[in-house]
Write an enzyme that holds these catalytic residues in place. Sequence first.
Site, mmCIF file in Angstrom:
data_model
loop_
_atom_site.group_PDB
_atom_site.id
_atom_site.type_symbol
_atom_site.label_atom_id
_atom_site.label_comp_id
_atom_site.label_asym_id
_atom_site.label_seq_id
_atom_site.Cartn_x
_atom_site.Cartn_y
_atom_site.Cartn_z
ATOM 1 N N CYS A 218 -18.086 -58.560 -64.874
ATOM 2 C CA CYS A 218 -18.497 -58.106 -66.197
ATOM 3 C C CYS A 218 -17.951 -58.984 -67.319
ATOM 4 O O CYS A 218 -18.314 -58.811 -68.472
ATOM 5 C CB CYS A 218 -18.073 -56.651 -66.416
ATOM 6 S SG CYS A 218 -16.311 -56.476 -66.626
ATOM 7 N N LYS B 139 1.670 -61.524 -21.531
ATOM 8 C CA LYS B 139 2.243 -62.854 -21.741
ATOM 9 C C LYS B 139 2.540 -62.956 -23.229
ATOM 10 O O LYS B 139 1.625 -63.087 -24.056
ATOM 11 C CB LYS B 139 1.274 -63.945 -21.293
ATOM 12 C CG LYS B 139 1.874 -65.331 -21.412
ATOM 13 C CD LYS B 139 0.986 -66.362 -20.745
ATOM 14 C CE LYS B 139 1.644 -67.724 -20.672
ATOM 15 N NZ LYS B 139 2.045 -68.279 -21.953
ATOM 16 N N ASP C 215 -4.426 -73.060 -29.279
ATOM 17 C CA ASP C 215 -4.099 -73.025 -27.849
ATOM 18 C C ASP C 215 -5.291 -73.390 -26.982
ATOM 19 O O ASP C 215 -5.165 -74.087 -25.983
ATOM 20 C CB ASP C 215 -3.642 -71.622 -27.453
ATOM 21 C CG ASP C 215 -2.273 -71.317 -27.995
ATOM 22 O OD1 ASP C 215 -1.722 -72.183 -28.695
ATOM 23 O OD2 ASP C 215 -1.758 -70.228 -27.713
ATOM 24 N N ASP C 216 -6.467 -72.865 -27.362
ATOM 25 C CA ASP C 216 -7.659 -73.139 -26.555
ATOM 26 C C ASP C 216 -7.937 -74.637 -26.540
ATOM 27 O O ASP C 216 -8.265 -75.220 -25.511
ATOM 28 C CB ASP C 216 -8.887 -72.435 -27.146
ATOM 29 C CG ASP C 216 -8.858 -70.952 -26.849
ATOM 30 O OD1 ASP C 216 -7.957 -70.530 -26.109
ATOM 31 O OD2 ASP C 216 -9.737 -70.232 -27.351
HETATM 32 S S1 IVH Z 1 7.562 -65.763 -16.386
HETATM 33 C C1 IVH Z 1 9.480 -68.518 -13.598
HETATM 34 N N1 IVH Z 1 6.666 -63.789 -17.848
HETATM 35 O O1 IVH Z 1 4.960 -68.161 -20.891
HETATM 36 C C2 IVH Z 1 8.728 -67.640 -14.480
HETATM 37 N N2 IVH Z 1 6.718 -65.948 -18.799
HETATM 38 O O2 IVH Z 1 3.293 -70.444 -20.194
HETATM 39 C C3 IVH Z 1 8.294 -68.268 -15.723
HETATM 40 N N3 IVH Z 1 5.935 -66.032 -21.104
HETATM 41 O O3 IVH Z 1 7.598 -70.329 -20.199
HETATM 42 C C4 IVH Z 1 8.016 -67.391 -16.833
HETATM 43 N N4 IVH Z 1 5.505 -63.893 -21.316
HETATM 44 O O4 IVH Z 1 7.791 -68.690 -22.223
HETATM 45 C C5 IVH Z 1 6.927 -65.099 -17.785
HETATM 46 N N5 IVH Z 1 5.914 -61.951 -19.043
HETATM 47 C C6 IVH Z 1 6.179 -63.251 -18.980
HETATM 48 C C7 IVH Z 1 5.956 -64.099 -20.058
HETATM 49 C C8 IVH Z 1 6.229 -65.454 -19.927
HETATM 50 C C9 IVH Z 1 5.513 -65.065 -21.923
HETATM 51 C C10 IVH Z 1 6.003 -67.451 -21.467
HETATM 52 C C11 IVH Z 1 7.272 -68.131 -21.063
HETATM 53 C C12 IVH Z 1 6.808 -69.208 -20.129
HETATM 54 C C13 IVH Z 1 5.419 -69.457 -20.635
HETATM 55 C C14 IVH Z 1 4.544 -70.173 -19.635
#
Ligand code: IVH
Length: 678
Positions: free
Chosen positions: A411, A120, A40-41
């Site tokens: 051994c 996230k 990802d980085d």
């Molecule tokens: S909100 C309109 N909340 O991250 C709002 N997304 O990089 C959009 N994701 O597409 C998403 N945890 O797949 C939201 N707590 C969270 C999330 C989250 C993971 C993912 C999701 C999104 C992606 C964006």
Amino acid sequence: MTSPAGRADLASFTDYAAAVTAAVSAAGAYYGDGSTPLGDDDYDALVRAIEAWEQQHPDEVHPDSPTGKVAGGAAVGDVPHSVPMLSLENVFSDEELTHWAAGLERRLGRPVDGWCVEPKLDGLAVAARYQQGRLVQMLTRGDGLAGEDITHAADAVLGLPARLAEPLDVELRGEVLLTGDQFEAANEIRTAHGATPFAHPRSGAAGTLRAKDRPYRVELTFFAYGAVGFGDLGHSALLEALAALGANTAASTDAAPLRCASVEQVRQRIEEITAMRGSLPFGIDGVVVKADSAQDQQQAGSGSRAPRWAVARKLAAQHQVTRLLDVEWNVGRTGIIAPRAVLEPVVIDGVTVTYATLHNPADITRRDLMIGDLCFVLRAGDVIPRVEAPLADQRTGAEKPIVFPEVCPRCGDSIDASEQRWRCVRGRGCQAVASILYAAGRDQLDIEGLGRTRAVQLVDAGLVADMADLFTLDKARLLTLERMGEVSADNLLAAIETARGAALNRVFCALGVRGTGRTMSRRISAHFGSMAAIRAADAETLAAVDGIGTEKARMVVAELTELAPVLDKLIAAGVGTTVTEPAAAPAAVGEGEETGPLASKGVVVTGAMTGPLATLSRNEMNELIERAGGKASGSVSKRTALLVAGEKAGSKRAKAEELGIQILTPEEFADLVADYLP
Ligand code: IVH
């Protein structure tokens, strides 16, 4: 790795075009089957380099460029979304977050009315459509405008109810992932069916969601974080409503969404969630910050790619891709022959990783690893990094099979390969010298004069095969050894005599029982009170000891069974009959007691001890803390009440200061626990 990833600047159009190609292919893989040759980085760095180049060359922007596109331009699926499934803007530092929040408040012309901060989740976004409260369709995000129908997989997704608590027409949105346990279970069942294991929980989730007609079932977990057609609720209110309907949300986890009044509080919560990362049962790749009120969200609106009212504070990836250079086989104290991966050094979350665990030979076979493979390496928190799986589609043909040892590498005797973890048939005997040295160590029996040379002599002469035999030595037999004079023999016997009176916890620790270090040895000893009681313990009684789960209890019992002859010899020799130490301590309490000046406080020691504590080893410091009623720990956390910081205290001190934890010098601490000093 020969990818343009990580390169800060793109020097020419050729470089730029190559970077676009690499990013598009990585995004395709990521949004397709969830695999990616880039960490990802690396992907984020690549996209940022592309953006930087485009800003300077706005006329030369490639039509395939991933910038500004949902899903990095990868297109999959053909079922239109009711409302586009957007992505999130990323920030990579506190400064960027503060800057982003200030921008949003400028746009609104007023302070944001509360933030919601939540993990996230590192899985795949899905939309789950309900009619009359019944789940009728599940879609992937695809390119954000249209996704793939994956309704066939809905049954296997925990937390996504087939029926809501109310008969609503609504679309839930959230993330589907494999928890750590689900990932392990998935790989076990896959390999049992002859399939290759998933490289990574996210690719596992992606593969599982899209697969049809598999002869086995892999469970996944859903976390709801949004909905379409659910009125104008603010975010935290929406999450509560979704949970009330029966959907799983992150509120069921330690990293529950939290409403924060200020950006400072947001920052603190991000730190808290980051600190939990290693112990959460699922992967997170950041923390999402959302304006909580419906009014703020509506007024801020959304761009084509992402809402303006939410942002992802990205965390450094815990997975990186690197090359497996070699596999070493090390024999542990108990005779276990453990493989260790030698890696092309790779930085994961600020730490250079060169070695990683490979668990056992069956695991290597299951993961189908080869020397020279690019593979995913996971380093979560402070745990030992581990190799997860190879990127089999990146093979060049130059990879070589991993050669398993045919005899014990230490051994030369045979290997017992009947269990998953291979072992030298001599078991501890293979390591008799190492075991005896360990037992004689300062934190165990502290037998001065019993160094490596003497231990080798004793074992080779057949005088000692395990630590209990030390207590049967006599002068006549010792004098048969080379370079053993009267004085040395007397000194060694005197040191052994002293060790005979060592506290039970030290004697137990000296046995080197797998799964029990010094702290656990203290707890077990305090709990059972005698070697005979420990010997008689079964898994159930052991599981009553603080910190021993059923799993560990079973392992300890197996170890004790194996060590029974040694335990019997120790009991017969009267070793380990001293329970508390030292007898002079006024409270003379065992571990787990919650009295004394430190009454249940978490205490951490760092730096060099001085004054009355100067001669104490770390273990003796820990014993002191526990005698005084405290709980010794190796790392500073919110649960720490007190840090004893000696000279050259480094990061632990800084962390304690940051958390506002009380810090004492060794001298001040010695005063506090004066009655308990040895
Ligand atoms: S909100 C309109 N909340 O991250 C709002 N997304 O990089 C959009 N994701 O597409 C998403 N945890 O797949 C939201 N707590 C969270 C999330 C989250 C993971 C993912 C999701 C999104 C992606 C964006």
